[in-house]
Design a protein around this motif. Structure first.
Motif, PDB file in Angstrom:
ATOM      1  N   VAL A 173       7.872 -15.742  -8.053  1.00  0.00           N
ATOM      2  CA  VAL A 173       7.907 -15.767  -6.589  1.00  0.00           C
ATOM      3  C   VAL A 173       6.650 -16.465  -6.089  1.00  0.00           C
ATOM      4  N   GLU A 174       6.828 -17.288  -5.067  1.00  0.00           N
ATOM      5  CA  GLU A 174       5.695 -17.971  -4.437  1.00  0.00           C
ATOM      6  C   GLU A 174       5.833 -17.802  -2.924  1.00  0.00           C
ATOM      7  N   PRO A 175       4.888 -17.119  -2.292  1.00  0.00           N
ATOM      8  CA  PRO A 175       4.950 -16.963  -0.833  1.00  0.00           C
ATOM      9  C   PRO A 175       4.557 -18.260  -0.127  1.00  0.00           C
ATOM     10  N   LEU A 176       5.273 -18.562   0.933  1.00  0.00           N
ATOM     11  CA  LEU A 176       4.972 -19.725   1.765  1.00  0.00           C
ATOM     12  C   LEU A 176       4.578 -19.249   3.159  1.00  0.00           C
ATOM     13  N   HIS A 177       4.281 -20.179   4.038  1.00  0.00           N
ATOM     14  CA  HIS A 177       3.999 -19.832   5.434  1.00  0.00           C
ATOM     15  C   HIS A 177       5.291 -19.366   6.100  1.00  0.00           C
ATOM     16  N   ASP A 178       5.180 -18.764   7.227  1.00  0.00           N
ATOM     17  CA  ASP A 178       6.332 -18.286   8.003  1.00  0.00           C
ATOM     18  C   ASP A 178       7.189 -17.269   7.259  1.00  0.00           C
ATOM     19  N   TYR A 179       6.589 -16.522   6.348  1.00  0.00           N
ATOM     20  CA  TYR A 179       7.260 -15.429   5.633  1.00  0.00           C
ATOM     21  C   TYR A 179       8.454 -15.892   4.795  1.00  0.00           C
TER      22      TYR A 179
ATOM     23  N   PHE B  38      12.054 -14.162   4.598  1.00  0.00           N
ATOM     24  CA  PHE B  38      11.844 -12.719   4.648  1.00  0.00           C
ATOM     25  C   PHE B  38      11.593 -12.208   6.066  1.00  0.00           C
ATOM     26  N   ALA B  39      11.323 -13.103   7.011  1.00  0.00           N
ATOM     27  CA  ALA B  39      10.930 -12.699   8.374  1.00  0.00           C
ATOM     28  C   ALA B  39      11.865 -11.682   9.032  1.00  0.00           C
ATOM     29  N   PRO B  40      13.189 -11.815   8.943  1.00  0.00           N
ATOM     30  CA  PRO B  40      14.054 -10.829   9.603  1.00  0.00           C
ATOM     31  C   PRO B  40      13.857  -9.391   9.100  1.00  0.00           C
ATOM     32  N   ASN B  41      13.374  -9.228   7.889  1.00  0.00           N
ATOM     33  CA  ASN B  41      13.154  -7.890   7.326  1.00  0.00           C
ATOM     34  C   ASN B  41      11.915  -7.208   7.893  1.00  0.00           C
ATOM     35  N   LEU B  42      11.024  -7.979   8.496  1.00  0.00           N
ATOM     36  CA  LEU B  42       9.765  -7.424   8.981  1.00  0.00           C
ATOM     37  C   LEU B  42       9.947  -6.494  10.166  1.00  0.00           C
ATOM     38  N   ASN B  43      11.115  -6.501  10.783  1.00  0.00           N
ATOM     39  CA  ASN B  43      11.410  -5.576  11.880  1.00  0.00           C
ATOM     40  C   ASN B  43      11.629  -4.148  11.388  1.00  0.00           C
ATOM     41  N   HIS B  44      11.921  -4.004  10.112  1.00  0.00           N
ATOM     42  CA  HIS B  44      12.142  -2.682   9.527  1.00  0.00           C
ATOM     43  C   HIS B  44      10.790  -2.013   9.275  1.00  0.00           C
ATOM     44  N   LYS B  45      10.665  -0.758   9.641  1.00  0.00           N
ATOM     45  CA  LYS B  45       9.402  -0.023   9.526  1.00  0.00           C
ATOM     46  C   LYS B  45       8.802  -0.093   8.115  1.00  0.00           C
ATOM     47  N   PHE B  46       9.646  -0.018   7.092  1.00  0.00           N
ATOM     48  CA  PHE B  46       9.185  -0.039   5.702  1.00  0.00           C
ATOM     49  C   PHE B  46       8.440  -1.334   5.376  1.00  0.00           C
ATOM     50  N   TYR B  47       8.878  -2.443   5.974  1.00  0.00           N
ATOM     51  CA  TYR B  47       8.278  -3.742   5.672  1.00  0.00           C
ATOM     52  C   TYR B  47       7.221  -4.173   6.695  1.00  0.00           C
TER      53      TYR B  47
END
Length: 82
Positions: free
Chosen positions: A10-16, A32-41
């Motif tokens: 896995v390689e992280p890029l800008h903008d999640y 991954f950005a849409p998942n950041l709305n979840h409290k866990f993430y």
């Protein structure tokens, strides 16, 4: 039953976004950005934490304890076109 290739890198890029390597060097991009709305993430909104991701036993994990299903990553990612 669908057989998924093993997640190896896995390689992280800008903008999640994440560049994921599966099986025999199949590269895909997952947003991954849409998942950041979840409290866990939510802790992953800190880009320093988000970029500290690794593959452990075929799935991605962050140092803060979050993980994510490799099958979902595969199904919801798009092929990386060089």
């Amino acid at each position: 039953m669908k057989i998924y290739p093993l997640l190896t890198e896995v390689e992280p890029l800008h903008d999640y976004k994440l560049v994921l390597t599966f099986g025999e060097n199949e590269k895909r991009i997952y947003d991954f950005a849409p998942n950041l709305n979840h409290k866990f993430y939510n802790p992953l909104t800190d880009t320093k934490i988000f970029k500290n991701v690794s593959v452990i036993d075929g799935q991605i994990e962050w140092v803060t304890g979050q993980d994510f299903c490799p099958h979902t990553l595969y199904d919801k990612s798009v092929p990386l076109i060089n």
